[in-house]
Design a protein around this motif. Structure first.
Motif, mmCIF file in Angstrom:
data_model
loop_
_atom_site.group_PDB
_atom_site.id
_atom_site.type_symbol
_atom_site.label_atom_id
_atom_site.label_comp_id
_atom_site.label_asym_id
_atom_site.label_seq_id
_atom_site.Cartn_x
_atom_site.Cartn_y
_atom_site.Cartn_z
ATOM 1 N N ASP A 173 0.828 -1.217 0.000
ATOM 2 C CA ASP A 173 0.000 0.000 0.000
ATOM 3 C C ASP A 173 0.856 1.258 0.000
ATOM 4 O OD1 ASP A 173 -2.396 -1.314 -0.141
ATOM 5 O OD2 ASP A 173 -2.927 -1.071 1.963
ATOM 6 N N GLN A 201 -5.299 -0.006 6.630
ATOM 7 C CA GLN A 201 -5.225 -1.207 5.789
ATOM 8 C C GLN A 201 -6.587 -1.817 5.480
ATOM 9 O OE1 GLN A 201 -2.610 -3.282 8.497
ATOM 10 N NE2 GLN A 201 -4.213 -4.722 9.074
ATOM 11 N N ARG A 216 -10.743 1.417 3.156
ATOM 12 C CA ARG A 216 -10.323 1.686 1.791
ATOM 13 C C ARG A 216 -11.010 2.891 1.158
ATOM 14 N NH1 ARG A 216 -5.766 -0.756 2.138
ATOM 15 N NH2 ARG A 216 -5.573 -0.853 -0.140
ATOM 16 N N ILE A 221 -8.903 5.031 -1.217
ATOM 17 C CA ILE A 221 -8.726 4.461 -2.548
ATOM 18 C C ILE A 221 -9.972 4.724 -3.390
ATOM 19 C CG2 ILE A 221 -8.390 2.336 -3.845
ATOM 20 C CD1 ILE A 221 -5.904 3.123 -2.332
ATOM 21 N N SER A 270 -14.734 -3.099 -3.329
ATOM 22 C CA SER A 270 -13.567 -3.401 -2.495
ATOM 23 C C SER A 270 -13.599 -2.679 -1.155
ATOM 24 C CB SER A 270 -12.268 -3.057 -3.242
ATOM 25 O OG SER A 270 -12.092 -1.662 -3.349
ATOM 26 N N HIS A 315 -14.170 -4.727 3.046
ATOM 27 C CA HIS A 315 -12.834 -5.224 3.374
ATOM 28 C C HIS A 315 -12.916 -5.847 4.760
ATOM 29 C CE1 HIS A 315 -8.541 -4.678 2.058
ATOM 30 N NE2 HIS A 315 -8.333 -5.014 3.313
ATOM 31 N N TRP A 362 -8.681 -6.601 -1.602
ATOM 32 C CA TRP A 362 -7.385 -6.010 -1.966
ATOM 33 C C TRP A 362 -7.006 -6.387 -3.395
ATOM 34 C CZ3 TRP A 362 -2.133 -7.647 0.543
ATOM 35 C CH2 TRP A 362 -1.242 -6.568 0.546
ATOM 36 N N GLU A 416 -8.775 -4.377 -6.006
ATOM 37 C CA GLU A 416 -8.156 -3.068 -6.245
ATOM 38 C C GLU A 416 -7.003 -3.184 -7.244
ATOM 39 O OE1 GLU A 416 -8.821 -1.073 -1.816
ATOM 40 O OE2 GLU A 416 -6.802 -1.370 -2.606
#
Length: 349
Positions: free
Chosen positions: A113, A225, A228, A231, A302, A305, A314, A317
């Motif tokens: 990441d 982590q 998300r 993202i 995604s 998670h 993950w 992504e």
């Protein structure tokens, strides 16, 4: 032969972007992952967690280390991630007592990441520059042709006359907002250890994370982590950018279809009708906008998670985000070229 249009031997001439594609190459990813490992050693020696000599050795090896890519590929097939084998190879290259200090307190997701954030930060900088260039080019069109008349259309029907400035404003305003958003975007370190708690670092966890972020010139934030949203937000911004550029492409294609209100240079030829000059770039902008709109729904999938780490979300992504960035890059490149090929816009009053 590639199954992706973005690096296809000839389709990439239209849909690819050599400058941005380098940031999604295996070389760029490995460089960024090794930068994480070197920066981690520097941060941990600063806080007395790694001996100075060991950190120096790790940093030295990371600057020139070339991993065995075939080994990384076969190991990823088994482990699901590249980092375990990369770290194994790196430790072997570092050798001696320093090897045990490689990757201390980190986990695979921290490396992957953070590599992504390093590279996306560079890509966002390029996108910002391209948006500046496009808005400037639209401003030049406004100076040249802004007072000219266009027929305004609503629901695909002729409505009332407008000026070229009116149409250009609807193209330019969203791009200026996206440009400003990109300049304000933050790219944080991901550093959480095995389950996001940095348990091996104890009370020094936050301080080491801050030092690591400083070494990599990233934002210091708690682990994300399994969160998300950032993202998804960045992917959403990519889709907004390509969507607004697709609107420009659609408008220009319709102007070319109607005839008389736009003159384009550099158009595409037809194998069957030599008299035609197809609005190739304009059409591609529409396709790229729709492509990103479709991929965005997958990125939102995604967000589901599970627990402290998901392999499935993950991996999704990895499948979707690089093509979205490439589609955005191609859209920006094509829009700048298309605007530069406008030889006449509107009808003089």
């Amino acid at each position: 032969m590639s199954i992706s249009a973005f690096d296809h031997p000839f389709l990439s001439g239209l849909l690819g972007d050599e400058e941005v594609s380098t940031y999604f190459s295996v070389e760029a990813d490995i460089r960024a992952m090794l930068a994480f490992e070197a920066a981690l050693a520097k941060a941990e020696v600063r806080h007395g967690l790694v001996p100075q000599a060991a950190a120096q050795r790790i940093v030295e090896v990371c600057t020139h280390f070339q991993p065995d890519i075939a080994s990384l590929k076969s190991a990823t097939a088994m482990d699901g991630v590249v980092v375990p084998d990369l770290v194994k190879q790196l430790r072997r290259a570092v050798g001696g007592g320093a090897a045990q200090h490689v990757h201390f307190a980190a986990t695979s997701q921290d490396v992957i990441d953070t590599s992504l954030m390093i590279r996306l930060k560079a890509v966002a900088f390029l996108f910002t520059g391209r948006l500046f260039a496009i808005t400037a080019a639209l401003g030049n069109l406004d100076k040249q042709y802004g007072a000219n008349r266009l027929m305004g259309h609503t629901r695909m029907q002729a409505a009332i006359p407008i000026t070229v400035s009116d149409r250009l404003r609807s193209w330019r305003d969203p791009l200026e907002k996206y440009r400003d958003r990109l300049t304000q975007e933050t790219f944080p370190i991901q550093f959480g250890g095995a389950a996001g708690t940095l348990e091996k670092l104890g009370v020094q966890a936050a301080a080491v994370r801050a030092s690591l972020a400083q070494e990599l010139d990233l934002t210091d934030e708690p682990q994300w982590q399994n969160q998300r949203g950032r993202i998804a937000e960045l992917a959403g911004l990519f889709s907004l950018i390509s969507g607004s550029l697709g609107k420009i492409g659609q408008d220009i294609a319709l102007l070319a279809q109607a005839g008389g209100e736009i003159e384009l240079g550099g158009g595409g030829g037809s194998s069957a009708m030599p008299h035609k000059q197809n609005p190739v770039a304009a059409e591609a902008l529409v396709s790229l906008a729709r492509f990103n709109a479709v991929q965005l729904s997958g990125i939102h999938q995604s967000l589901v998670h599970e627990q402290e780490r998901s392999g499935a979300a993950w991996t999704l992504e990895w499948l979707l985000l690089p093509p979205m960035a490439m589609a955005t890059a191609a859209s920006l490149r094509l829009t700048h070229e298309l605007i530069g090929n406008v030889k006449q816009l509107g009808v003089a009053s």
